[in-house]
Design a protein around this motif. Structure first.
Motif, PDB file in Angstrom:
ATOM      1  N   ARG A 127     -26.161  18.133   9.000  1.00 55.35           N
ATOM      2  CA  ARG A 127     -25.045  19.039   8.739  1.00 55.35           C
ATOM      3  C   ARG A 127     -23.775  18.607   9.468  1.00 55.35           C
ATOM      4  NH1 ARG A 127     -22.628  22.929  11.035  1.00 55.35           N
ATOM      5  NH2 ARG A 127     -24.066  22.903  12.815  1.00 55.35           N
ATOM      6  N   ARG A 128     -23.930  18.206  10.749  1.00 53.54           N
ATOM      7  CA  ARG A 128     -22.726  17.834  11.513  1.00 53.54           C
ATOM      8  C   ARG A 128     -22.101  16.545  10.978  1.00 53.54           C
ATOM      9  NH1 ARG A 128     -24.261  18.309  17.753  1.00 53.54           N
ATOM     10  NH2 ARG A 128     -22.021  18.143  18.136  1.00 53.54           N
ATOM     11  N   GLU A 129     -22.945  15.597  10.588  1.00 54.53           N
ATOM     12  CA  GLU A 129     -22.419  14.373   9.970  1.00 54.53           C
ATOM     13  C   GLU A 129     -21.708  14.700   8.656  1.00 54.53           C
ATOM     14  OE1 GLU A 129     -25.443  11.342   9.550  1.00 54.53           O
ATOM     15  OE2 GLU A 129     -26.085  11.556  11.634  1.00 54.53           O
ATOM     16  N   GLU A 130     -22.327  15.587   7.877  1.00 54.30           N
ATOM     17  CA  GLU A 130     -21.756  15.934   6.579  1.00 54.30           C
ATOM     18  C   GLU A 130     -20.408  16.648   6.744  1.00 54.30           C
ATOM     19  OE1 GLU A 130     -22.352  14.885   3.710  1.00 54.30           O
ATOM     20  OE2 GLU A 130     -21.384  16.320   2.364  1.00 54.30           O
ATOM     21  N   THR A 131     -20.287  17.480   7.783  1.00 58.29           N
ATOM     22  CA  THR A 131     -19.014  18.158   8.059  1.00 58.29           C
ATOM     23  C   THR A 131     -17.916  17.131   8.351  1.00 58.29           C
ATOM     24  OG1 THR A 131     -20.205  20.043   8.957  1.00 58.29           O
ATOM     25  CG2 THR A 131     -17.889  19.865   9.566  1.00 58.29           C
ATOM     26  N   GLU A 132     -18.246  16.134   9.178  1.00 54.95           N
ATOM     27  CA  GLU A 132     -17.272  15.082   9.488  1.00 54.95           C
ATOM     28  C   GLU A 132     -16.926  14.274   8.226  1.00 54.95           C
ATOM     29  OE1 GLU A 132     -15.446  14.800  11.877  1.00 54.95           O
ATOM     30  OE2 GLU A 132     -16.396  15.280  13.778  1.00 54.95           O
ATOM     31  N   ARG A 133     -17.948  13.980   7.419  1.00 50.97           N
ATOM     32  CA  ARG A 133     -17.708  13.202   6.201  1.00 50.97           C
ATOM     33  C   ARG A 133     -16.759  13.955   5.262  1.00 50.97           C
ATOM     34  NH1 ARG A 133     -19.658  11.985   0.746  1.00 50.97           N
ATOM     35  NH2 ARG A 133     -20.542  14.072   0.670  1.00 50.97           N
ATOM     36  N   GLN A 134     -17.004  15.256   5.085  1.00 53.41           N
ATOM     37  CA  GLN A 134     -16.127  16.054   4.214  1.00 53.41           C
ATOM     38  C   GLN A 134     -14.701  16.069   4.751  1.00 53.41           C
ATOM     39  OE1 GLN A 134     -16.696  17.124   1.321  1.00 53.41           O
ATOM     40  NE2 GLN A 134     -18.923  17.127   1.139  1.00 53.41           N
ATOM     41  N   ALA A 135     -14.568  16.206   6.071  1.00 51.42           N
ATOM     42  CA  ALA A 135     -13.229  16.226   6.677  1.00 51.42           C
ATOM     43  C   ALA A 135     -12.535  14.883   6.457  1.00 51.42           C
ATOM     44  CB  ALA A 135     -13.328  16.539   8.168  1.00 51.42           C
ATOM     45  N   CYS A 136     -13.292  13.786   6.569  1.00 52.16           N
ATOM     46  CA  CYS A 136     -12.735  12.451   6.311  1.00 52.16           C
ATOM     47  C   CYS A 136     -12.244  12.350   4.867  1.00 52.16           C
ATOM     48  CB  CYS A 136     -13.785  11.362   6.541  1.00 52.16           C
ATOM     49  SG  CYS A 136     -14.118  11.006   8.277  1.00 52.16           S
ATOM     50  N   ARG A 137     -13.049  12.830   3.940  1.00 46.42           N
ATOM     51  CA  ARG A 137     -12.681  12.734   2.523  1.00 46.42           C
ATOM     52  C   ARG A 137     -11.413  13.531   2.225  1.00 46.42           C
ATOM     53  NH1 ARG A 137     -16.815  10.909  -1.158  1.00 46.42           N
ATOM     54  NH2 ARG A 137     -15.977  12.285  -2.741  1.00 46.42           N
ATOM     55  N   GLU A 138     -11.303  14.687   2.850  1.00 53.38           N
ATOM     56  CA  GLU A 138     -10.077  15.479   2.651  1.00 53.38           C
ATOM     57  C   GLU A 138      -8.863  14.748   3.222  1.00 53.38           C
ATOM     58  OE1 GLU A 138     -10.816  19.481   4.181  1.00 53.38           O
ATOM     59  OE2 GLU A 138     -12.584  19.559   2.864  1.00 53.38           O
ATOM     60  N   LEU A 139      -9.041  14.081   4.356  1.00 48.56           N
ATOM     61  CA  LEU A 139      -7.921  13.350   4.961  1.00 48.56           C
ATOM     62  C   LEU A 139      -7.550  12.120   4.131  1.00 48.56           C
ATOM     63  CD1 LEU A 139      -8.855  13.795   8.703  1.00 48.56           C
ATOM     64  CD2 LEU A 139      -6.637  14.403   7.705  1.00 48.56           C
ATOM     65  N   VAL A 140      -8.546  11.425   3.565  1.00 48.86           N
ATOM     66  CA  VAL A 140      -8.247  10.286   2.677  1.00 48.86           C
ATOM     67  C   VAL A 140      -7.386  10.775   1.516  1.00 48.86           C
ATOM     68  CG1 VAL A 140      -9.247   8.674   1.001  1.00 48.86           C
ATOM     69  CG2 VAL A 140     -10.271   8.876   3.273  1.00 48.86           C
ATOM     70  N   ALA A 141      -7.774  11.909   0.927  1.00 44.68           N
ATOM     71  CA  ALA A 141      -7.009  12.479  -0.194  1.00 44.68           C
ATOM     72  C   ALA A 141      -5.608  12.883   0.273  1.00 44.68           C
ATOM     73  CB  ALA A 141      -7.746  13.673  -0.784  1.00 44.68           C
ATOM     74  N   GLN A 142      -5.514  13.440   1.476  1.00 45.09           N
ATOM     75  CA  GLN A 142      -4.219  13.864   2.015  1.00 45.09           C
ATOM     76  C   GLN A 142      -3.288  12.659   2.223  1.00 45.09           C
ATOM     77  OE1 GLN A 142      -2.947  17.050   2.674  1.00 45.09           O
ATOM     78  NE2 GLN A 142      -1.099  15.816   2.903  1.00 45.09           N
ATOM     79  N   VAL A 143      -3.845  11.583   2.792  1.00 46.54           N
ATOM     80  CA  VAL A 143      -3.042  10.380   3.040  1.00 46.54           C
ATOM     81  C   VAL A 143      -2.549   9.798   1.701  1.00 46.54           C
ATOM     82  CG1 VAL A 143      -3.182   7.980   3.848  1.00 46.54           C
ATOM     83  CG2 VAL A 143      -4.062   9.833   5.284  1.00 46.54           C
ATOM     84  N   GLU A 144      -3.432   9.724   0.714  1.00 53.32           N
ATOM     85  CA  GLU A 144      -3.021   9.263  -0.623  1.00 53.32           C
ATOM     86  C   GLU A 144      -1.920  10.145  -1.185  1.00 53.32           C
ATOM     87  OE1 GLU A 144      -7.166   7.378  -2.356  1.00 53.32           O
ATOM     88  OE2 GLU A 144      -6.069   8.818  -3.607  1.00 53.32           O
ATOM     89  N   HIS A 145      -2.095  11.447  -0.993  1.00 50.81           N
ATOM     90  CA  HIS A 145      -1.111  12.413  -1.490  1.00 50.81           C
ATOM     91  C   HIS A 145       0.250  12.203  -0.817  1.00 50.81           C
ATOM     92  CE1 HIS A 145       0.453  16.228  -2.977  1.00 50.81           C
ATOM     93  NE2 HIS A 145       0.877  16.456  -1.745  1.00 50.81           N
TER      94      HIS A 145
END
Lengths: 214, 214
Positions: A127-145
Motif C-alpha cells: 500500500r505504501r509503495e502504491e501511494t508513492e507510485r500514484q503520487a509520482c504518476r500525478e506529478l509526471v502528469a502535472q509536469v507535462e501539463h
C-alpha cells in the motif's frame, strides 16, 4: 545534497528520513538500484535495520520516495523559473535552464528518477509503495501539463507556430531528461554548456519553422 | 514479432532461443522486468526449466540479450535507411523515420531496451551477462557514432549549421527514444503521426537557425 531536495514539510528536525534518502541516492547512483543492498543504506547513515524500517518498508518504497521528491522539485523549479517571464519564449528558455540548475547530488537524484521511471507503469503490491507510485504518476502528469500550458500560451499569442502542445511537451521533456542518461558530473562537458545547447535545441523545436526542403 | 528481430545468425531452425526471447519480450512488456517470474517465460514457450537454462543462465542474461538485439536492429535499420540518401537532410529524415518503422512487438522490445538502459552502467558478476553488457555498450557507442557521422557530413557540406555533432547526436537520440516512455500501441496517437512530428522536431533542431530573440 542540498538537503531540501530530499526534505518534506512534515520532517521534524530529528527525522532521519532526509539522511536515509541522501544515502540511498548515493548508493543507487554508485552501483544502481538493483545492485544496492538495502542494509548498506542503513550502514551509511549509521542506524540499525529497525530504525530504517521505521521510515521505509522496503528499498522500492525508498526509491519511489526519491522519485516523487525529484518530480516535486522539477514541478516547483518550473513554476519558480517561469513565473516572472515576460514572453513565452523567455518562459521556455527559463524552464529549460531551470531543469539543469542542479547540484551534482540533484543530478544523481534525476538520473535515478529517469533510470527507474518504468517502475511507475505497474501497480505495487504494498500500500505504501502504491501511494508513492500514484503520487509520482500525478506529478509526471502535472509536469507535462506545465510544459503543455506554456506552449499553448505561446501558440495563442502567436509566438510559436501551432503544433500539438501535448506531443511537443513530451518531446521537450524527452530531450531535456535524456541528458541524464549520459551526463556525468566531472566529465568532459560542463552542465552549463549542455544547458545552453539543449535550450537552443528546444527553442528551435518549438519556435523554429521548417527549413525549406532541399 | 517479426521473428528476425530476435534471431541471430547462429540460431538453427530447431533453436528455441527466438521463441524464448519473444515470450520474455511479452512478459517484460506486460508487467515489467522486475515483476516477471523467470518460470513464467518457460511456461509460455512450453518448455521446462532445464531447456530454459540451456539457452539463458538468468533472467538478466535474457534481458541483456533482448537489449543487444534491439540495438543491433537499430544500427542495421539506420544503415539501411540512410544508404541511398542524396543529401544529409534526406538521410536525417530517413534515419528518424526508420526508428519508428516498427511492429508493435518491436516497439515493446525498444521500450524494454530503454526502460532498462541503466543496467548497462555497472559490471555484471556473471561472465555471460557481462559479455552481453559489453556488446550492448559497444552498440550504443556505434549507434551514437552513426548519428554523429551523419551530422558531421551535413555540417561539412554546409547543409547544417555547425554545432557539436556528438552532443547533437545524443540529443536527437534522447528525443527519438524518449517516445518509448509514453507511446502505447493502440493508444490515441498513431505511430506514423508521432514519426512525422519527431522528424520535424529533429530537422528544426539540426538544420534550423535560432529565431530572433524577442
Amino acid at each position: 545534497m542540498s538537503i531540501e531536495a530530499l526534505t518534506e514539510a512534515d520532517d521534524g528536525p530529528r527525522s532521519k528520513r532526509p539522511a536515509i534518502l541522501a544515502a540511498a541516492v548515493e548508493c543507487f547512483g554508485e552501483v544502481g538500484y538493483e545492485a544496492t543492498k538495502w542494509s548498506e543504506v542503513a550502514d551509511r547513515v549509521g542506524i540499525g535495520q529497525t530504525a530504517l524500517y521505521h521510515y521505509f518498508e522496503s528499498k522500492a518504497h525508498c526509491l519511489l520516495t526519491i522519485m516523487r521528491l525529484g518530480l516535486r522539485n522539477s514541478d516547483a523549479a518550473f513554476r519558480e523559473a517561469t513565473a516572472g517571464a515576460s514572453s513565452s519564449s523567455d518562459a521556455l528558455r527559463a524552464a529549460v535552464e531551470a531543469a539543469y540548475a542542479l547540484s551534482p547530488q540533484e543530478v544523481q537524484q534525476n538520473r535515478i528518477l529517469q533510470s527507474n521511471i518504468a517502475l511507475l507503469a505497474n501497480e505495487r503490491a504494498s500500500r505504501r509503495e502504491e501511494t508513492e507510485r500514484q503520487a509520482c504518476r500525478e506529478l509526471v502528469a502535472q509536469v507535462e501539463h506545465n510544459w503543455a500550458e506554456l506552449l499553448e500560451r505561446g501558440m495563442a499569442a502567436g509566438e510559436f507556430p501551432r503544433r500539438d502542445p501535448q506531443m511537443m511537451a513530451r518531446s521537450l521533456l524527452g530531450l531535456v531528461v535524456g541528458v541524464w542518461r549520459w551526463y556525468r558530473p566531472g566529465g568532459p562537458l560542463e552542465l552549463r554548456t549542455i544547458s545552453d545547447f539543449i535550450t537552443g535545441c528546444c527553442v528551435r523545436m518549438v519556435a523554429g519553422r521548417e527549413p525549406d526542403a532541399g
